[in-house]
Motif scaffolding. Structure first.
Motif, PDB file in Angstrom:
ATOM      1  N   ASP A 228       0.817  -1.219   0.000  1.00  0.00           N
ATOM      2  CA  ASP A 228       0.000   0.000   0.000  1.00  0.00           C
ATOM      3  C   ASP A 228       0.851   1.270   0.000  1.00  0.00           C
ATOM      4  O   ASP A 228       0.503   2.263  -0.654  1.00  0.00           O
ATOM      5  CB  ASP A 228      -0.932   0.010   1.210  1.00  0.00           C
ATOM      6  CG  ASP A 228      -2.067  -1.002   1.076  1.00  0.00           C
ATOM      7  OD1 ASP A 228      -2.425  -1.332  -0.079  1.00  0.00           O
ATOM      8  OD2 ASP A 228      -2.580  -1.471   2.113  1.00  0.00           O
ATOM      9  N   ALA A 229       1.954   1.262   0.728  1.00  0.00           N
ATOM     10  CA  ALA A 229       2.801   2.451   0.816  1.00  0.00           C
ATOM     11  C   ALA A 229       3.478   2.775  -0.513  1.00  0.00           C
ATOM     12  O   ALA A 229       3.903   3.910  -0.740  1.00  0.00           O
ATOM     13  CB  ALA A 229       3.848   2.258   1.910  1.00  0.00           C
ATOM     14  N   GLN A 230       3.589   1.799  -1.403  1.00  0.00           N
ATOM     15  CA  GLN A 230       4.229   2.015  -2.701  1.00  0.00           C
ATOM     16  C   GLN A 230       3.219   2.160  -3.840  1.00  0.00           C
ATOM     17  O   GLN A 230       3.582   2.590  -4.941  1.00  0.00           O
ATOM     18  CB  GLN A 230       5.168   0.840  -3.004  1.00  0.00           C
ATOM     19  CG  GLN A 230       6.301   0.668  -1.999  1.00  0.00           C
ATOM     20  CD  GLN A 230       7.117  -0.600  -2.242  1.00  0.00           C
ATOM     21  OE1 GLN A 230       6.822  -1.386  -3.155  1.00  0.00           O
ATOM     22  NE2 GLN A 230       8.150  -0.820  -1.418  1.00  0.00           N
ATOM     23  N   ALA A 231       1.999   1.800  -3.576  1.00  0.00           N
ATOM     24  CA  ALA A 231       0.965   1.830  -4.620  1.00  0.00           C
ATOM     25  C   ALA A 231       0.560   3.270  -4.934  1.00  0.00           C
ATOM     26  O   ALA A 231       0.587   4.165  -4.079  1.00  0.00           O
ATOM     27  CB  ALA A 231      -0.242   1.022  -4.173  1.00  0.00           C
ATOM     28  N   MET A 232       0.161   3.500  -6.187  1.00  0.00           N
ATOM     29  CA  MET A 232      -0.208   4.837  -6.641  1.00  0.00           C
ATOM     30  C   MET A 232      -1.068   4.721  -7.899  1.00  0.00           C
ATOM     31  O   MET A 232      -0.950   3.763  -8.660  1.00  0.00           O
ATOM     32  CB  MET A 232       1.052   5.664  -6.933  1.00  0.00           C
ATOM     33  CG  MET A 232       0.785   7.089  -7.405  1.00  0.00           C
ATOM     34  SD  MET A 232       2.336   8.032  -7.638  1.00  0.00           S
ATOM     35  CE  MET A 232       2.790   8.323  -5.925  1.00  0.00           C
ATOM     36  N   SER A 233      -1.941   5.710  -8.133  1.00  0.00           N
ATOM     37  CA  SER A 233      -2.765   5.722  -9.350  1.00  0.00           C
ATOM     38  C   SER A 233      -2.609   7.052 -10.077  1.00  0.00           C
ATOM     39  O   SER A 233      -2.194   8.059  -9.488  1.00  0.00           O
ATOM     40  CB  SER A 233      -4.242   5.492  -9.014  1.00  0.00           C
ATOM     41  OG  SER A 233      -4.815   6.652  -8.452  1.00  0.00           O
ATOM     42  N   THR A 234      -2.965   7.036 -11.354  1.00  0.00           N
ATOM     43  CA  THR A 234      -3.006   8.275 -12.131  1.00  0.00           C
ATOM     44  C   THR A 234      -4.396   8.901 -12.016  1.00  0.00           C
ATOM     45  O   THR A 234      -5.313   8.305 -11.438  1.00  0.00           O
ATOM     46  CB  THR A 234      -2.720   8.009 -13.617  1.00  0.00           C
ATOM     47  OG1 THR A 234      -3.815   7.257 -14.169  1.00  0.00           O
ATOM     48  CG2 THR A 234      -1.422   7.250 -13.810  1.00  0.00           C
ATOM     49  N   TYR A 235      -4.550  10.090 -12.575  1.00  0.00           N
ATOM     50  CA  TYR A 235      -5.866  10.701 -12.744  1.00  0.00           C
ATOM     51  C   TYR A 235      -6.582  10.001 -13.905  1.00  0.00           C
ATOM     52  O   TYR A 235      -5.960   9.342 -14.736  1.00  0.00           O
ATOM     53  CB  TYR A 235      -5.726  12.198 -13.050  1.00  0.00           C
ATOM     54  CG  TYR A 235      -5.522  13.057 -11.821  1.00  0.00           C
ATOM     55  CD1 TYR A 235      -6.502  13.943 -11.393  1.00  0.00           C
ATOM     56  CD2 TYR A 235      -4.344  12.977 -11.082  1.00  0.00           C
ATOM     57  CE1 TYR A 235      -6.327  14.734 -10.269  1.00  0.00           C
ATOM     58  CE2 TYR A 235      -4.149  13.761  -9.954  1.00  0.00           C
ATOM     59  CZ  TYR A 235      -5.151  14.632  -9.550  1.00  0.00           C
ATOM     60  OH  TYR A 235      -4.967  15.402  -8.429  1.00  0.00           O
ATOM     61  N   TRP A 236      -7.892  10.182 -13.951  1.00  0.00           N
ATOM     62  CA  TRP A 236      -8.652   9.675 -15.094  1.00  0.00           C
ATOM     63  C   TRP A 236      -8.201  10.389 -16.367  1.00  0.00           C
ATOM     64  O   TRP A 236      -7.949  11.594 -16.364  1.00  0.00           O
ATOM     65  CB  TRP A 236     -10.151   9.903 -14.910  1.00  0.00           C
ATOM     66  CG  TRP A 236     -10.824   9.051 -13.871  1.00  0.00           C
ATOM     67  CD1 TRP A 236     -11.425   9.485 -12.722  1.00  0.00           C
ATOM     68  CD2 TRP A 236     -11.005   7.631 -13.904  1.00  0.00           C
ATOM     69  NE1 TRP A 236     -11.957   8.430 -12.032  1.00  0.00           N
ATOM     70  CE2 TRP A 236     -11.716   7.269 -12.736  1.00  0.00           C
ATOM     71  CE3 TRP A 236     -10.628   6.616 -14.788  1.00  0.00           C
ATOM     72  CZ2 TRP A 236     -12.058   5.960 -12.423  1.00  0.00           C
ATOM     73  CZ3 TRP A 236     -10.977   5.292 -14.482  1.00  0.00           C
ATOM     74  CH2 TRP A 236     -11.681   4.981 -13.328  1.00  0.00           C
ATOM     75  N   GLN A 237      -8.110   9.641 -17.451  1.00  0.00           N
ATOM     76  CA  GLN A 237      -7.707  10.178 -18.747  1.00  0.00           C
ATOM     77  C   GLN A 237      -8.732   9.773 -19.803  1.00  0.00           C
ATOM     78  O   GLN A 237      -9.310   8.686 -19.735  1.00  0.00           O
ATOM     79  CB  GLN A 237      -6.329   9.638 -19.164  1.00  0.00           C
ATOM     80  CG  GLN A 237      -5.238   9.767 -18.117  1.00  0.00           C
ATOM     81  CD  GLN A 237      -4.799  11.195 -17.890  1.00  0.00           C
ATOM     82  OE1 GLN A 237      -4.828  12.016 -18.803  1.00  0.00           O
ATOM     83  NE2 GLN A 237      -4.375  11.502 -16.663  1.00  0.00           N
ATOM     84  N   SER A 238      -8.920  10.626 -20.794  1.00  0.00           N
ATOM     85  CA  SER A 238      -9.797  10.269 -21.912  1.00  0.00           C
ATOM     86  C   SER A 238      -9.026   9.540 -23.014  1.00  0.00           C
ATOM     87  O   SER A 238      -9.618   8.847 -23.845  1.00  0.00           O
ATOM     88  CB  SER A 238     -10.449  11.529 -22.498  1.00  0.00           C
ATOM     89  OG  SER A 238      -9.455  12.454 -22.930  1.00  0.00           O
ATOM     90  N   ASP A 239      -7.687   9.679 -22.978  1.00  0.00           N
ATOM     91  CA  ASP A 239      -6.838   9.054 -23.994  1.00  0.00           C
ATOM     92  C   ASP A 239      -5.871   8.096 -23.303  1.00  0.00           C
ATOM     93  O   ASP A 239      -5.032   8.523 -22.482  1.00  0.00           O
ATOM     94  CB  ASP A 239      -6.065  10.138 -24.752  1.00  0.00           C
ATOM     95  CG  ASP A 239      -5.243   9.564 -25.900  1.00  0.00           C
ATOM     96  OD1 ASP A 239      -5.286   8.336 -26.123  1.00  0.00           O
ATOM     97  OD2 ASP A 239      -4.561  10.360 -26.585  1.00  0.00           O
ATOM     98  N   LEU A 240      -5.974   6.825 -23.620  1.00  0.00           N
ATOM     99  CA  LEU A 240      -5.134   5.815 -22.986  1.00  0.00           C
ATOM    100  C   LEU A 240      -3.634   6.040 -23.258  1.00  0.00           C
ATOM    101  O   LEU A 240      -2.796   5.747 -22.397  1.00  0.00           O
ATOM    102  CB  LEU A 240      -5.546   4.425 -23.459  1.00  0.00           C
ATOM    103  CG  LEU A 240      -4.721   3.222 -22.929  1.00  0.00           C
ATOM    104  CD1 LEU A 240      -4.758   3.187 -21.416  1.00  0.00           C
ATOM    105  CD2 LEU A 240      -5.240   1.909 -23.541  1.00  0.00           C
ATOM    106  N   SER A 241      -3.328   6.613 -24.407  1.00  0.00           N
ATOM    107  CA  SER A 241      -1.922   6.816 -24.742  1.00  0.00           C
ATOM    108  C   SER A 241      -1.219   7.790 -23.801  1.00  0.00           C
ATOM    109  O   SER A 241       0.001   7.826 -23.732  1.00  0.00           O
ATOM    110  CB  SER A 241      -1.800   7.319 -26.179  1.00  0.00           C
ATOM    111  OG  SER A 241      -2.392   8.616 -26.325  1.00  0.00           O
TER     112      SER A 241
END
Length: 246
Positions: A228-241
């Motif tokens: 958990d301490a190393q896990a991270m997510s991005t923001y939502w994106q409309s373009d997968l690239s």
């Protein structure tokens, strides 16, 4: 001598009488000439109503045929009853059209009630999961900010990478998808990991990073190792690239 005096006196009396009658006749004519307005106004309303004044103006020229209609029209145009036009209170301005990305101008957030969530482990980059949120509703919704990701309902959401903020709100038309990448492990620092078989996502509202609506969860096709301490997510994106190599 007396006869002449009597004749002179009689002539004087006659002259005085004539002058008196002349003076009386002149006074009567002057008085009548001073009151034409009073005579004319007597035919109109005594209340001073502007509409009455307009009618009086029209009757004054009735003897000239077509002049009567012209005068009546003029009177009606010049005088107002003073009653203002009523406003309906409704604006004629049209609402703004929908924004870019198929949002349709709505502020409705995407939630577990109107999207389908899938979570797919990817081979590159390693230790990453691709989240896909697809709008299954009949109206547009907005995928605000970043997903609040955890691997069980009892855990707090993992961190979010601020460097992945999109340039605009990700707005999903019905059938459209938003994407986010999740890292489950970082550099090995000796912290023990655990195996997770699902991903739980809460959605954000317009006002900020608070969660809103129903959560969604997706079962992984295979278990992944998580710290958990190393896990991270991005923001939502409309373009997968924008995040496929994050």
């Amino acid at each position: 001598m007396r006869t002449n005096f009597r004749i002179a006196a009689a002539a004087t009396t006659t002259l005085v009488a004539a002058l008196t009658l002349t003076a009386c006749g002149s006074g009567t004519n002057s008085e009548a000439g001073d009151k034409p307005a009073a005579s004319a106004s007597a035919s109109g309303p005594a209340t001073g109503d502007p509409a009455g004044a307009g009618q009086d103006s029209g009757s004054g020229s009735a003897g000239s045929g077509t002049g009567s209609g012209s005068s009546a029209g003029s009177g009606a145009g010049k005088h107002s009853t003073g009653t203002p036009a009523k406003s309906t209170g409704k604006s004629t301005k049209k609402p703004a059209s929908g924004g870019a990305g198929g949002g349709g101008g709505t502020d409705a957030p995407c939630t577990g009630a109107n999207v389908k969530l899938t979570a797919t482990p990817v081979s590159r980059p390693i230790n990453h999961i691709l989240l896909t949120a697809t709008n299954t509703g009949k109206t547009p919704c907005n995928a605000y900010d970043a997903p609040a990701v955890s691997f069980s309902n009892a855990q707090s959401p993992i961190a979010v990478d601020k460097d992945t903020i999109p340039q605009a709100v990700v707005s999903l038309a019905p059938g459209a998808s938003a994407y986010a990448m999740v890292r489950t492990l970082g550099e090995d620092d000796g912290t023990p990991s655990y195996q997770a078989g699902q991903v739980v996502v809460f959605f954000r509202g317009k006002a900020g990073m608070e969660s809103t609506g129903r959560s969604a969860y997706a079962v992984l096709s295979k278990g992944v190792s998580v710290v958990d301490a190393q896990a991270m997510s991005t923001y939502w994106q409309s373009d997968l690239s924008a995040i496929d190599s994050w």
